[in-house]
Design a protein around this motif. Structure first.
Motif, short mmCIF file in Angstrom:
data_model
loop_
_atom_site.label_atom_id
_atom_site.label_comp_id
_atom_site.label_asym_id
_atom_site.label_seq_id
_atom_site.Cartn_x
_atom_site.Cartn_y
_atom_site.Cartn_z
N ILE A 18 0.86 -1.19 0.00
CA ILE A 18 0.00 0.00 0.00
C ILE A 18 0.90 1.24 0.00
CG2 ILE A 18 -1.73 1.32 1.34
CD1 ILE A 18 -2.93 -1.24 0.14
N ASN A 19 0.65 2.12 -0.96
CA ASN A 19 1.58 3.23 -1.20
C ASN A 19 0.90 4.59 -1.16
OD1 ASN A 19 3.90 1.46 -1.78
ND2 ASN A 19 2.69 0.88 -3.56
N GLY A 20 0.40 4.96 0.03
CA GLY A 20 -0.16 6.29 0.18
C GLY A 20 -1.64 6.35 -0.16
N SER A 37 -5.05 -8.86 -9.36
CA SER A 37 -4.38 -9.66 -8.33
C SER A 37 -3.06 -9.00 -7.95
CB SER A 37 -4.08 -11.05 -8.86
OG SER A 37 -5.23 -11.81 -8.81
N GLY A 38 -2.79 -8.99 -6.66
CA GLY A 38 -1.54 -8.41 -6.19
C GLY A 38 -1.57 -6.90 -6.04
N ALA A 39 -2.74 -6.28 -6.30
CA ALA A 39 -2.85 -4.81 -6.26
C ALA A 39 -2.78 -4.24 -4.85
CB ALA A 39 -4.15 -4.38 -6.93
N GLY A 40 -3.13 -5.08 -3.87
CA GLY A 40 -3.13 -4.61 -2.49
C GLY A 40 -4.49 -4.63 -1.81
N LYS A 41 -5.48 -5.26 -2.45
CA LYS A 41 -6.83 -5.27 -1.89
C LYS A 41 -6.89 -5.96 -0.53
CE LYS A 41 -8.48 -7.52 -5.45
NZ LYS A 41 -7.23 -7.68 -6.20
N SER A 42 -6.30 -7.15 -0.44
CA SER A 42 -6.34 -7.88 0.84
C SER A 42 -5.60 -7.11 1.92
CB SER A 42 -5.70 -9.26 0.71
OG SER A 42 -6.57 -10.11 0.05
N THR A 43 -4.50 -6.51 1.55
CA THR A 43 -3.74 -5.73 2.54
C THR A 43 -4.58 -4.55 3.03
OG1 THR A 43 -1.70 -6.40 1.44
CG2 THR A 43 -1.57 -4.52 2.96
N PHE A 44 -5.23 -3.87 2.10
CA PHE A 44 -6.11 -2.74 2.42
C PHE A 44 -7.17 -3.19 3.45
CE2 PHE A 44 -10.08 -0.48 1.20
CZ PHE A 44 -9.68 0.84 1.28
N ILE A 45 -7.76 -4.36 3.18
CA ILE A 45 -8.79 -4.90 4.06
C ILE A 45 -8.18 -5.30 5.42
CG2 ILE A 45 -10.23 -6.97 4.31
CD1 ILE A 45 -11.67 -5.76 2.20
#
Ligand code: ADP
Ligand code: ADP
Length: 228
Positions: A18-20, A37-45
């Motif tokens: 996640i970049n800002g 995929s790999g965009a950061g959705k799970s991390t965001f959640i």
């Protein structure tokens, strides 16, 4: 009620997930989170329910800043939110009733209150008749309905769902959406990461698109925007 202010997340292996990101989500909204995929959705959640901690930035759930939250304050904060996963994560040796009751038993809720709350929420997901079943006696869609019941039995302010229809056939995915929509209409904010193009383009809601850990699109009643 949920606000991210310039949030960054790098994993220990130095992957910058996640970049800002700065966003805010109001009480009662229904938000899809989309992206490759790999965009950061799970991390965001995961940042939202404090499964991961941001490297930098602030994440407010009401007035609580998750970035500054002490470990011992996490359980109480999590009572404000329910979480649903692609793979259900039910406890296999417990009945449907017991899976849903679990969170209430942990907080030592009165048994009569537990019974009423569990049966009320099983009614919402249309599974009252399966209260005595074990998870492996249920279809995938039924298991996900149990997981949703478990997530909302505490009347959380927010329901967070990471690819809740990812393991389900299309008809079953629509049933799950009906339930999530119903829960949203009862007042719970719903945040759902998804790859389901048909659902996003049909049940129109706010769409936040993430690519390379940044929000590249944030539209009220948006569309999926990628090939399925
Ligand atoms: P998405 O849900 O959009 O597929 P993720 O948030 O899972 O994206 O992943 C974003 C990036 O972070 C990917 O490069 C992924 O490999 C990486 N990543 C995810 N989880 C971890 C982790 N626990 N440790 C290291 N890297 C991770
Ligand atoms: P019934 O009268 O058909 O048993 P109930 O509404 O009383 O229906 O209960 C539904 C299901 O929930 C039953 O399987 C019951 O055994 C189970 N149940 C009720 N209370 C509890 C509890 N405190 N812990 C575990 N299971 C329970």
């Amino acid at each position: 009620m949920i606000e991210m202010k310039d949030v960054w997340k790098a994993y220990p292996n130095n992957v910058k997930a996640i970049n800002g990101i700065s966003i805010s989500i109001d009480k009662g909204e229904f938000v899809y989170v989309v992206g490759p995929s790999g965009a950061g959705k799970s991390t965001f959640i995961k940042l939202m329910y404090r499964e991961e901690k941001p490297t930098k930035g602030d994440i407010f759930i009401d007035k609580t800043n998750l970035a500054k939250l002490k470990e011992k304050a996490i359980p109480k904060m999590r009572r404000k939110m329910g979480v649903v996963f692609q793979d259900f994560k039910l406890l296999p040796t417990l009945t449907v009733f017991e899976n849903v009751a679990f969170a209430l038993e942990v907080i030592e809720e009165n048994p009569n209150v537990i019974k009423r709350k569990v049966m009320d929420v099983l009614d919402i997901v249309n599974l009252k008749t399966k209260a005595r079943s074990l998870p492996n006696e249920l279809s995938g869609g039924e298991q996900q309905r149990v997981a949703i019941a478990r997530a909302v039995v505490n009347s959380p302010e927010v329901l967070i769902a990471d690819e809740p229809t990812g393991n389900l056939d299309p008809d079953t995915a629509w049933e799950i959406m009906d339930i999530l929509d119903d829960i949203n209409h009862r007042g719970t904010t719903v945040i759902m990461a998804t790859h389901n193009k048909d659902i996003v383009n049909t049940i129109k809601k706010r769409v936040i698109a993430i690519e390379n850990g940044r929000v590249v699109r944030d539209e009220a009643r948006g569309s999926y925007g990628y090939e399925a």
